[in-house]
Design a protein around this motif. Structure first.
Motif, short mmCIF file in Angstrom:
data_model
loop_
_atom_site.label_atom_id
_atom_site.label_comp_id
_atom_site.label_asym_id
_atom_site.label_seq_id
_atom_site.Cartn_x
_atom_site.Cartn_y
_atom_site.Cartn_z
N ALA A 1 -12.37 7.03 0.28
CA ALA A 1 -13.44 6.32 0.97
C ALA A 1 -12.90 5.13 1.76
CB ALA A 1 -14.49 5.86 -0.03
N ARG A 2 -11.97 4.39 1.17
CA ARG A 2 -11.41 3.22 1.84
C ARG A 2 -10.72 3.61 3.14
NH1 ARG A 2 -8.31 1.89 -1.80
NH2 ARG A 2 -6.22 2.29 -0.99
N HIS A 3 -9.90 4.65 3.11
CA HIS A 3 -9.19 5.06 4.32
C HIS A 3 -10.11 5.76 5.31
CE1 HIS A 3 -5.23 3.83 3.01
NE2 HIS A 3 -5.40 4.45 1.85
N PHE A 4 -11.05 6.55 4.80
CA PHE A 4 -11.99 7.24 5.69
C PHE A 4 -12.78 6.23 6.52
CE2 PHE A 4 -16.16 8.76 6.79
CZ PHE A 4 -15.95 10.03 7.28
N TRP A 5 -13.35 5.24 5.86
CA TRP A 5 -14.19 4.29 6.60
C TRP A 5 -13.37 3.38 7.48
CZ3 TRP A 5 -18.70 5.64 7.67
CH2 TRP A 5 -19.46 6.39 6.76
N TRP A 6 -12.12 3.07 7.09
CA TRP A 6 -11.25 2.33 8.00
C TRP A 6 -11.05 3.13 9.28
CZ3 TRP A 6 -6.82 3.44 10.59
CH2 TRP A 6 -6.18 2.37 11.23
N TYR B 1 -12.86 5.64 10.53
CA TYR B 1 -14.11 5.81 11.29
C TYR B 1 -14.46 4.54 12.05
CZ TYR B 1 -18.85 7.32 12.40
OH TYR B 1 -19.99 7.68 13.07
N ASP B 2 -14.39 3.40 11.38
CA ASP B 2 -14.74 2.13 12.03
C ASP B 2 -13.77 1.80 13.17
OD1 ASP B 2 -16.84 1.86 10.28
OD2 ASP B 2 -15.79 0.48 8.93
N GLU B 3 -12.48 2.04 12.96
CA GLU B 3 -11.50 1.77 14.01
C GLU B 3 -11.69 2.69 15.21
OE1 GLU B 3 -8.57 -0.63 14.01
OE2 GLU B 3 -10.29 -1.42 12.90
N GLU C 1 -14.54 3.99 16.21
CA GLU C 1 -15.72 3.52 16.94
C GLU C 1 -15.41 2.26 17.74
OE1 GLU C 1 -19.20 3.15 14.41
OE2 GLU C 1 -19.85 5.07 15.27
N LEU D 1 -6.10 10.98 9.46
CA LEU D 1 -6.44 10.33 8.21
C LEU D 1 -5.35 10.54 7.17
CD1 LEU D 1 -8.46 8.81 6.41
CD2 LEU D 1 -9.57 11.02 5.95
#
Length: 209
Positions: free
Chosen positions: A81-86, A88-90, A92, A110
């Motif tokens: 989750a930590r790497h996925f959302w990093w 995704y946010d980057e 965007e 990823l």
């Protein structure tokens, strides 16, 4: 397809992934039959010798985390989750004009981020489809590449002859990177040897068993 592959370098640059990727000692494996098993065998050998490993394979059966293994185990939910959302946010924030990469390309980027950030000493990458334009080929300098037994697969994308398919698989071969192959049909072997000559490397052929 080629244009989409070319975009991968833009994603890597904007996300700042190149330094981490270049620090990975990557073993890159393509093929039609046995590439997943080969990756698993290589990863286990490395682990038995005390190397901290990353293993990227596909597809998964129940959970996407199966694709990303550290020391033989799928990464835990919190790490994923930590790497996925990093990621995704980057994407965007920095790649709005490019959009979100296609599914396998996203997972490849990823995985390379996960392995570099989680301290993998060696990373075994299984090609998803083909080789030359596969997302895993964004790695510029693996320490070795291997090609398992070749056959007629994905002919609508890779070509309608074993020679054309072999040419696509051989696209993972790079200058100064040792290359190994299983014994192949003559037409496929000719394509592999031609690519090896183009990048000026020897092609090591394993013995039949």
């Amino acid at each position: 397809w080629e244009a989409q592959f070319a975009q991968l370098d833009a994603y890597v640059a904007r996300l700042g992934l190149r330094a981490g990727m270049d620090g990975l000692r990557v073993i890159h494996v393509a093929g039609t039959k046995g590439k997943g098993s080969t990756c698993a065998f290589v990863e286990r050998v490395l682990r038995e010798h005390g190397v901290r490993t990353g293993l990227f394979t596909s597809p998964h059966l129940l959970d996407a985390r199966e694709r990303f293994r550290i020391d033989g185990e799928p990464i835990d939910e919190a790490t994923f989750a930590r790497h996925f959302w990093w990621m995704y946010d980057e994407l965007e924030a920095k790649c709005g004009d490019l959009g979100i990469p296609a599914y396998f390309r996203f997972l490849t980027l990823l995985g390379l981020r996960i392995f570099s950030e989680e301290g993998a000493e060696a990373c075994v990458l299984e090609v998803g489809l083909g080789g030359r334009l596969d997302a895993t080929n964004v790695v510029r300098a693996p320490v070795v590449c291997g090609i398992t037994s070749l056959g007629m697969d994905h002919v609508d994308i890779l070509g309608d002859t074993i020679g054309k398919i072999a040419t696509e698989k051989a696209g993972i071969m790079k200058p100064n990177v040792p290359a190994f192959t299983a014994p192949q049909p003559p037409e496929a072997m000719a394509s592999l040897k031609r690519r090896a000559e183009e990048v000026a490397i020897p092609l090591h052929v394993s013995k039949s068993i």
